[in-house]
Design a protein around this motif. Sequence first.
Motif, PDB file in Angstrom:
ATOM      1  N   GLN A   1      15.545   0.280 -16.803  1.00 50.46           N
ATOM      2  CA  GLN A   1      14.595  -0.358 -15.894  1.00 50.46           C
ATOM      3  C   GLN A   1      13.567   0.685 -15.455  1.00 50.46           C
ATOM      4  O   GLN A   1      13.913   1.799 -15.074  1.00 50.46           O
ATOM      5  N   VAL A   2      12.307   0.301 -15.493  1.00 47.44           N
ATOM      6  CA  VAL A   2      11.218   1.180 -15.073  1.00 47.44           C
ATOM      7  C   VAL A   2      10.344   0.413 -14.086  1.00 47.44           C
ATOM      8  O   VAL A   2       9.946  -0.716 -14.349  1.00 47.44           O
ATOM      9  N   GLN A   3      10.066   1.033 -12.963  1.00 50.75           N
ATOM     10  CA  GLN A   3       9.142   0.458 -11.989  1.00 50.75           C
ATOM     11  C   GLN A   3       7.887   1.305 -11.954  1.00 50.75           C
ATOM     12  O   GLN A   3       7.968   2.536 -11.937  1.00 50.75           O
ATOM     13  N   LEU A   4       6.742   0.628 -11.925  1.00 53.02           N
ATOM     14  CA  LEU A   4       5.458   1.315 -12.014  1.00 53.02           C
ATOM     15  C   LEU A   4       4.598   0.977 -10.805  1.00 53.02           C
ATOM     16  O   LEU A   4       4.489  -0.196 -10.432  1.00 53.02           O
ATOM     17  N   VAL A   5       3.958   1.993 -10.235  1.00 56.02           N
ATOM     18  CA  VAL A   5       3.085   1.787  -9.085  1.00 56.02           C
ATOM     19  C   VAL A   5       1.768   2.517  -9.336  1.00 56.02           C
ATOM     20  O   VAL A   5       1.747   3.755  -9.442  1.00 56.02           O
ATOM     21  N   GLU A   6       0.678   1.743  -9.427  1.00 52.49           N
ATOM     22  CA  GLU A   6      -0.634   2.329  -9.656  1.00 52.49           C
ATOM     23  C   GLU A   6      -1.310   2.678  -8.341  1.00 52.49           C
ATOM     24  O   GLU A   6      -1.041   2.074  -7.300  1.00 52.49           O
ATOM     25  N   SER A   7      -2.219   3.637  -8.408  1.00 52.55           N
ATOM     26  CA  SER A   7      -3.043   4.011  -7.259  1.00 52.55           C
ATOM     27  C   SER A   7      -4.329   4.634  -7.777  1.00 52.55           C
ATOM     28  O   SER A   7      -4.434   4.971  -8.964  1.00 52.55           O
ATOM     29  N   GLY A   8      -5.305   4.772  -6.872  1.00 48.08           N
ATOM     30  CA  GLY A   8      -6.537   5.455  -7.231  1.00 48.08           C
ATOM     31  C   GLY A   8      -7.731   4.564  -7.462  1.00 48.08           C
ATOM     32  O   GLY A   8      -8.843   5.055  -7.690  1.00 48.08           O
ATOM     33  N   GLY A   9      -7.530   3.253  -7.413  1.00 49.21           N
ATOM     34  CA  GLY A   9      -8.655   2.353  -7.591  1.00 49.21           C
ATOM     35  C   GLY A   9      -9.588   2.391  -6.393  1.00 49.21           C
ATOM     36  O   GLY A   9      -9.282   2.997  -5.367  1.00 49.21           O
ATOM     37  N   GLY A  10     -10.735   1.738  -6.548  1.00 51.25           N
ATOM     38  CA  GLY A  10     -11.678   1.699  -5.444  1.00 51.25           C
ATOM     39  C   GLY A  10     -13.046   1.250  -5.896  1.00 51.25           C
ATOM     40  O   GLY A  10     -13.204   0.730  -7.011  1.00 51.25           O
ATOM     41  N   LEU A  11     -14.016   1.464  -5.026  1.00 52.82           N
ATOM     42  CA  LEU A  11     -15.404   1.091  -5.294  1.00 52.82           C
ATOM     43  C   LEU A  11     -16.186   2.354  -5.616  1.00 52.82           C
ATOM     44  O   LEU A  11     -16.115   3.347  -4.876  1.00 52.82           O
ATOM     45  N   VAL A  12     -16.934   2.319  -6.704  1.00 48.41           N
ATOM     46  CA  VAL A  12     -17.709   3.472  -7.129  1.00 48.41           C
ATOM     47  C   VAL A  12     -19.032   2.990  -7.714  1.00 48.41           C
ATOM     48  O   VAL A  12     -19.103   1.878  -8.254  1.00 48.41           O
ATOM     49  N   GLN A  13     -20.049   3.808  -7.610  1.00 51.76           N
ATOM     50  CA  GLN A  13     -21.342   3.460  -8.198  1.00 51.76           C
ATOM     51  C   GLN A  13     -21.329   3.730  -9.695  1.00 51.76           C
ATOM     52  O   GLN A  13     -20.571   4.579 -10.195  1.00 51.76           O
TER      53      GLN A  13
END
Length: 121
Positions: A1-13
């Motif tokens: 079993q592998v759990q994945l958590v993304e981060s780092g997204g956002g608004l950029v020009q």
Amino acid sequence: QVQLVESGGGLVQAGGSLRLSCAASGRTFSRYYMGWYRQAPGKGREFVAVISWSGDITYYADSVKGRFTISRDNAKNTVYLQMNSLKPEDTAVYYCAADPILRTTPQAVYWGQGTQVTVSS
């Protein structure tokens, strides 16, 4: 079993950069191919990039080749997606995926919850 958590997204020009991270749980992280996919509003989930267990094999979608770089740190159970020269058409929810085989279709065994990337013009 592998759990994945993304981060780092956002608004950029447009023209800017972002780095996405995907933290994985489980002791067998290093055995999985890790990929990034994205899904824009009203569209299907599409392949972005994939990296092999050791990091020596990478594939990219033509639309991101030369602008995005996938990498992984097995000691930290983390995979990254460095995104440069971002375009408005890169706007999407980005998903991390873990797979026991290398593929470029959205049929991975494990998926993260996604992180929103919005590129303004």
